[in-house]
Motif scaffolding. Structure first.
Motif, PDB file in Angstrom:
ATOM      1  N   GLY A 198       0.808  -1.217   0.000  1.00 16.88           N
ATOM      2  CA  GLY A 198       0.000   0.000   0.000  1.00 16.88           C
ATOM      3  C   GLY A 198       0.836   1.259   0.000  1.00 16.88           C
ATOM      4  N   CYS A 205      -4.105   3.119  -2.900  1.00 15.69           N
ATOM      5  CA  CYS A 205      -4.454   2.056  -1.947  1.00 15.69           C
ATOM      6  C   CYS A 205      -5.740   2.405  -1.196  1.00 15.69           C
ATOM      7  CB  CYS A 205      -3.298   1.841  -0.966  1.00 15.69           C
ATOM      8  SG  CYS A 205      -3.628   0.650   0.345  1.00 15.69           S
ATOM      9  N   PRO A 409      -0.080  -0.836  -5.553  1.00 11.48           N
ATOM     10  CA  PRO A 409      -0.928  -0.283  -4.477  1.00 11.48           C
ATOM     11  C   PRO A 409      -2.365  -0.786  -4.514  1.00 11.48           C
ATOM     12  CG  PRO A 409      -0.373   1.401  -6.099  1.00 11.48           C
ATOM     13  CD  PRO A 409       0.486   0.229  -6.393  1.00 11.48           C
TER      14      PRO A 409
END
Length: 591
Positions: A198, A205, A409
């Motif tokens: 992330g 994200c 992400p």
């Protein structure tokens, strides 16, 4: 005139009525559509698994190798699904990669981290080889060889536990207070992996997480017109697919407008959609995964023990899935013989995963079982179609190349959600446990905290017992959170005094038996085994065959009689329920 309780059961049965039962076959075109939907349900977990392991295995920057890895995982999952639904438990359960194998694999691969180059660092311009070169492939294939060799040996343990009948003995000592921390720690112990992915671009994200929450929770009851007057809860069925598509499109726009940086060393670069475009270009249209494709397997003691730890957690999870699937499919709880056969077959699928090089063992997928409750379709044929679809897709190289292009992400966002769900599923095992008991609170809280903290300390303070091999073996075992926490919970739960009701063994075993309206033991029968049992009586003594003596003994000792037609007269040894001869028996799970 029917009593109130009978009316409640009738209303419950009508509400939970299946459109297609386990042995019923929808029309072929509908079976294919339903199978595609089931495949999309397990979409995120199946393709995210190899991506999560890619960094630890040093395959992350070899786009063509990663696409082949993804195809192999999908192919093996399809073969495993066909094997389990045909010769195993025979319930409509999709087989997929077990995340229980990730923690021991990550720990095991730490010993080779110095061999894994970081192509994203500017200082690595002097590396002796390039991304995807033969030298690079040799690095990650070396790592894969130990994973697969250890998995092949470790899977023999699960095969033995299943087909020997040992699983039915172990289940007696594995209650909700053991299951809860074991499964919860699978998700909690991997928070750093989700954070690393992330952190490649937090805004993308967060967008992915927000969309998953929006579709799966806030819009889950919104009906969307599909065909004519047909209303479908579309957002509830495909929240992962919609979230991934939208986030991917946002990344595409940001890439085309050069908002995202184009230098590998800058933050946000991994959110670009063109970082792995070569994977799609270079992927073959057709590639058949084959045994030993990554090279000769290697075996280490620490690797084998780590894989056995993954198998143990996977077996615990699968037993719960068997009962949940049987309840949703409105059939009797699986007998001991079917459980033994299911666990043993799952061990065979783990062996096949090691032979083919799928990066970890397989297990039953809970999300697909949940989909049965949503769609009201429990047909075995539909799940067998899923297996065929996965085998076909696993042979299409472009499919794997396409999945590799998903920005990091986005995978991180999905991983936040899936890890959280795994943790929640583990905690949900405590539903029937008396949480007002300080005994139970202590066992769960201590085992969970110990399973998180002690392995973390071991990671920063390597063991030194005077033998390098034993040092590594103990590091892998103690450093695996789910194993450490699960063992502590199991010991405490079976040694600290407590009643069965307090421990959640009585109520959780009944599994809402009044909802089971179909006494259909034939669901678990193998197509060819019944005739052989009549001809060869010796087969009936095998623990994984139907109607074995062990089954009959277990039913006498560990069954609960539930009232039928509201006649209540007699008490059984296992609880306070009082029944007469007009009763049906439901096998106890935790006996």
């Amino acid at each position: 005139m029917r009593s109130g309780s009978s009316e409640v059961r009738d209303e419950s049965s009508a509400r939970n009525a299946l459109l297609y039962g386990v042995d019923e076959n929808p029309p072929w075109y509908l079976s294919i559509l339903l199978a595609i939907q089931q495949f999309l349900t397990c979409f995120s977990g199946t393709f995210a698994y190899p991506v999560i392991l890619s960094s630890a295995l040093c395959i992350a920057h070899d786009s063509s190798g990663l696409s082949e890895f993804i195809n192999t995982v999908i192919f093996v999952c399809g073969a495993s699904t066909l094997l389990q639904t045909t010769l195993g438990i025979r319930l409509p359960i999709v087989q997929g990669p077990s995340y229980a194998f990730i923690p021991p694999i990550l720990i095991l691969m730490k010993q080779y981290k110095d061999r894994c180059p970081n192509f994203e660092l500017p200082g690595n311009i002097t590396l002796p080889f390039e991304k995807g070169s033969e030298e690079h492939k040799a690095v990650w294939k070396f790592n894969m060889a130990e994973i697969h060799g250890s998995l092949m040996v470790g899977s023999v343990f699960q095969i033995f536990v299943g087909f020997s009948g040992l699983m039915t003995v172990l289940v007696r000592y594995i209650g909700p207070l053991t299951i809860a921390p074991t499964i919860s720690l699978i998700g909690l112990s991997m928070f750093d992996v989700a954070s690393d992915m992330g952190s490649a671009q937090w805004w993308i994200c967060f967008l992915t997480i927000f969309l998953v929450i929006l579709f799966s929770q806030y819009l889950r009851n919104v009906n969307v017109g599909a065909c004519g007057k047909t209303q479908v809860k579309l957002f509830l069925l495909f929240p992962v697919l919609f979230s991934t598509t939208i986030s991917w499109f946002v990344c595409l726009v940001l890439t085309l407008t050069n908002v995202l940086p184009d230098h590998p060393g800058e933050w946000g670069y991994l959110a670009r959609t063109d970082t792995n475009v070569d994977a799609l270009k270079n992927a073959q249209w057709f590639r058949l995964p084959y045994p030993g494709q990554w090279g000769a397997p290697r075996v280490s003691l620490s690797g084998v023990l780590g894989m056995i730890a993954g198998c143990v957690a996977s077996m615990i999870e699968s037993v719960g899935d068997y009962y949940a699937c049987a309840r949703l499919c409105d059939v009797t709880a699986p007998p001991a013989s079917a459980i033994c056969r299911g666990i043993g077959t799952e061990g065979i699928t783990c062996l096949l995963a090691g032979v083919w090089g799928a990066g970890g063992g397989n297990t039953s997928l809970s999300q697909n079982i949940g989909a049965i409750g949503i769609t009201k379709v429990g047909s075995r044929v539909v799940i067998q179609c899923v297996g065929v679809i996965m085998i076909v897709l696993g042979c299409l190289g472009k499919i794997g190349g396409f999945f590799v292009m998903v920005p990091t992400p986005i995978i991180g966002g999905l991983y936040f959600v899936t890890s959280g769900m795994i943790t929640a599923v583990g905690i949900s095992s405590l539903q029937q446990v008396d949480l007002n008991s300080t005994r139970n609170l202590f066992i769960f809280g201590f085992s969970l905290f110990f399973g998180l903290s002690f392995p973390r300390w071991i990671a920063s303070h390597p063991l030194d017992v005077g033998n390098a091999t034993m040092d590594h073996v103990l590091t892998v075992l103690i450093g695996t959170s789910m194993l450490t926490g699960g063992i502590v919970a199991c010991i405490l739960d079976n040694t600290i005094p407590g009643t069965r009701k307090e421990r959640g063994l009585m109520q959780s075993s009944i599994q809402e038996s009044t909802k089971v309206s179909v006494s259909n033991d034939s669901v678990y029968d193998l197509p060819f085994l019944r005739p052989l049992l009549k001809k060869l009586k010796c087969l009936s003594y095998l623990p994984f065959c139907q109607s074995s003596p062990k089954d009959n003994e277990e039913e006498k000792k560990y069954t609960v009689m539930t009232p039928v037609n509201n006649h209540v007269t007699k008490t059984k040894d296992v609880g306070d329920e009082r029944t007469d001869s007009n009763s049906t028996s439901i096998e106890i799970i935790f006996s």
